[in-house]
Enzyme design. Structure first.
Site, PDB file in Angstrom:
ATOM      1  N   HIS A  47       0.816  -1.140   0.019  1.00 49.74           N
ATOM      2  CA  HIS A  47       0.001   0.057   0.041  1.00 49.74           C
ATOM      3  C   HIS A  47       1.028   1.331  -0.112  1.00 49.74           C
ATOM      4  O   HIS A  47       1.701   1.224   0.556  1.00 49.74           O
ATOM      5  CB  HIS A  47      -1.082   0.146   1.388  1.00 49.74           C
ATOM      6  CG  HIS A  47      -1.756   1.341   1.365  1.00 49.74           C
ATOM      7  ND1 HIS A  47      -1.515   2.317   2.445  1.00 49.74           N
ATOM      8  CD2 HIS A  47      -2.738   1.631   0.612  1.00 49.74           C
ATOM      9  CE1 HIS A  47      -2.459   3.063   2.479  1.00 49.74           C
ATOM     10  NE2 HIS A  47      -3.282   2.945   1.257  1.00 49.74           N
ATOM     11  N   HIS A  49       1.440  11.091  -2.640  1.00 50.48           N
ATOM     12  CA  HIS A  49       0.295  11.161  -1.769  1.00 50.48           C
ATOM     13  C   HIS A  49      -0.654  12.459  -1.943  1.00 50.48           C
ATOM     14  O   HIS A  49      -0.390  13.251  -1.501  1.00 50.48           O
ATOM     15  CB  HIS A  49       0.659  10.694  -0.302  1.00 50.48           C
ATOM     16  CG  HIS A  49      -0.587  10.111   0.318  1.00 50.48           C
ATOM     17  ND1 HIS A  49      -1.387   9.065  -0.154  1.00 50.48           N
ATOM     18  CD2 HIS A  49      -1.199  10.582   1.421  1.00 50.48           C
ATOM     19  CE1 HIS A  49      -2.185   8.561   0.601  1.00 50.48           C
ATOM     20  NE2 HIS A  49      -1.872   9.562   1.752  1.00 50.48           N
TER      21      HIS A  49
END
Length: 608
Positions: free
Chosen positions: A170, A215
């Site tokens: 992840h 991100h």
């Protein structure tokens, strides 16, 4: 005989008289004796009688014996030696059969072991083994706890992809937290080297029409998408031949999605799966059929059949910008929470999505009625945990048919992880963890995927694959339990604690992870002030109801009276990958680095 051999190996190093600590370390290495510098330093200090920082040949011999002549090994040797000096080939064969549970054993195999590990030439030529040779053998890879058979791909790799646990990461691009941490190519390289087969790529529009990876809406640094996939291309199949899935978190405009599609095709070429395989028109292919292939996981326009029919036409011709196209081609328009901004899917990128189409999970009933074989779901850990408690049978039925990815909840801004075992217990194929964050969850991840040659694919147990099975991890009604007995004999050159008051005070915890009824742990007493060669000789027994899902974790801790115990090292592996007999357990740091020669010495026995 051993004395003559020993002196012949070291006397040249003492022609100038005494030797210092550094030369002592080098001489031990020359003799193929592994010893950490911190322990050599202490033993050197204890045996330097004149405290001048230099030792004689006799003092070196004393150091050598302290390091190599372990009491527990001598006891085993003497049990099988007829004269306590040498083992005949027949004695060695007897030991291997009775203690090590060697399935196939003969004098010829015993001869091979003697030839490989016996350092004294005259003993070796007589097809015998000295204590020196036996010690080297017991310290070798052949006597590790982890089975040699599990070091290679041995499972059937021709089942459909949904029948396997798949090593998954992840936020692979992060090497720290999710708010301020840097994005780094090392995240991808490191994960691939560890056998990870599903990588997450968070894609956003970048300057100069170059998609970037980071991100979103945070201060994490950015990487070029093309640079990321070039690194993946270089390392994708270094550890494993089996397919790599690129899970795209796609936030890009259609224009930059087309750039992504171009980059993917230019970088991966023939390795990129861009059409159905002839033999798999309506079922997921196997890892074997997809060897050395890159699969793109993303939203998709239309069906596989429509994509297949469209191949050869201009893929830039239609990005499905019209809202009226939504009814005909599901997945064109996406909404993020309550925002009305729609995300359009570029046909060029959509056409690269074949067997891993990302589809939002609605309900198990909806999936049973409408979900296609090539559609995968991603479910957050909180929702997945709730479903696993309330609808466990439906969840397992779902994971039998469809690839299901579980990912950490959004509030884990520190990149912490959940325990993956609870989702492996219900057959979830892709349990995605933050590989950059050390700790128990990653120890379990690394331990589980040691199996099957570290290929990143592990065949799920039959009860998580077969439609007639009514398996419930919280209510085991049938099966064949294993009784596991572990005698924890000793430690070998354990790491020292950072505490100044209790250096060398160590204990071992043995933990079992699996279905809820199998979760348990036991621990040894504390051995004081002896990290070099602590002796426990304690026996522990575990009843394990579902051994196919069980992981065994050995943890070494330093006792802390005020601040709590200090983690020193660990080793985790699947129960069914454990050898029986006298075995050595190598230890690894919190970051997953080898602490060799630090290890544990155990005797393992189990019966079903």
């Amino acid at each position: 005989m051993e004395m003559r051999w020993f002196l012949s190996k070291i006397q040249d190093d003492f022609r100038g008289g005494k030797i210092n600590l550094e030369k002592t370390q080098r001489l031990l290495e020359k003799l193929d004796i592994r010893c950490s510098y911190i322990h050599v330093k202490q033993i050197f200090k204890d045996n330097d009688r004149l405290k001048q920082g230099r030792i004689t040949i006799e003092e070196f011999r004393a150091i050598y014996r302290i390091i190599t002549h372990r009491e527990e090994i001598i006891e085993i040797f003497n049990t099988y030696s007829e004269n306590r000096k040498i083992l005949l080939a027949s004695n060695l064969a007897q030991f291997l059969t009775q203690e090590q549970y060697a399935a196939e054993m003969s004098k010829a195999i015993a001869f091979e072991i003697i030839q490989k590990y016996e350092p004294i030439e005259e003993v070796r030529k007589a097809h015998q083994m000295s204590l020196e040779g036996f010690t080297r053998y017991m310290d070798s890879r052949e006597c590790l706890l982890f089975k040699n058979e599990c070091r290679k791909v041995y499972q059937d790799m021709t089942h459909p992809l949904n029948d396997y646990f798949i090593s998954s990461s992840h936020n692979t691009y992060l090497v720290s937290d999710q708010l301020l941490g840097p994005s780094d190519l090392w995240g991808y390289v490191s994960a691939l080297v560890k056998g990870c087969r599903c990588l997450e790529i968070d894609c956003w529009d970048g300057a100069q029409n170059e998609p970037v990876v980071y991100h979103g809406y945070t201060l994490t640094s950015k990487l070029l998408f093309k640079t990321v996939i070039q690194a993946i291309h270089k390392y994708a199949f270094m550890t494993s031949d089996y397919p790599v899935v690129l899970s795209l978190e796609n936030h890009c405009s259609t224009a930059q999605q087309e750039v992504m599609a171009d980059n993917l095709q230019a970088t991966f070429g023939e390795s990129l799966l861009s059409d159905m395989l002839d033999d798999f028109p309506d079922t997921l292919p196997s890892p074997e059929a997809l060897k050395f292939k890159i699969l793109v996981k993303n939203k998709k326009i239309g069906t596989l059949k429509e994509t297949h029919e469209r191949k050869g036409s201009d893929k830039r011709g239609d990005n499905q910008d019209k809202e009226t196209g939504v009814k005909k081609l599901p997945g064109v328009m996406l909404f993020k929470k309550k925002k009305t901004r729609k995300l359009k899917i570029a046909l060029a990128l959509s056409d690269l999505v074949i067997y891993t189409k990302a589809e939002k999970f609605k309900s198990f009933q909806h999936s049973r009625l409408y979900q296609q074989f090539n559609e995968n779901n991603s479910i957050g850990e909180t929702q997945a945990r709730k479903l696993s408690k309330l609808r466990v049978h439906e969840f397992i039925f779902h994971t039998r048919k469809f690839i299901t990815r579980i990912y950490p909840k959004a509030t884990r801004a520190d990149s912490s992880n959940f325990n993956p075992q609870e989702f492996w217990n219900i057959g979830c194929q892709m349990v995605a963890l933050n590989f950059q964050t050390p700790g128990l969850p990653m120890d379990l991840q690394n331990g589980k995927f040691l199996d099957n040659g570290g290929s990143g694919y592990i065949l799920k147990p039959h009860f998580l694959r077969e439609s007639k099975s009514y398996f419930n991890p919280s209510n085991i009604k049938e099966g064949m339990p294993i009784t596991l007995t572990i005698r924890l004999i000793s430690g070998i050159q354990l790491p020292l604690t950072h505490s100044s008051s209790n250096k060398g005070d160590s204990l071992v915890i043995i933990e079992v992870f699996g279905v809820p009824n199998d979760q348990m742990k036991q621990q040894t007493r504390v051995i004081k002030k002896n990290a070099f060669s602590p002796r426990w000789n304690e026996t522990f027994t575990f009843i394990i109801h579902v051994p196919e899902l069980a992981l065994i974790r050995f943890v070494v801790e330093g006792q802390g009276l005020i601040a709590g115990n200090e983690f020193l090292g660990q080793y985790t592996l699947p129960l069914l990958c454990m050898n029986k007999g006298y075995r050595r357990i190598p230890l690894f740091s919190r970051m997953g680095e080898s602490l060799e020669p630090a290890s544990l010495f155990v005797y393992v026995w189990y019966v079903r």
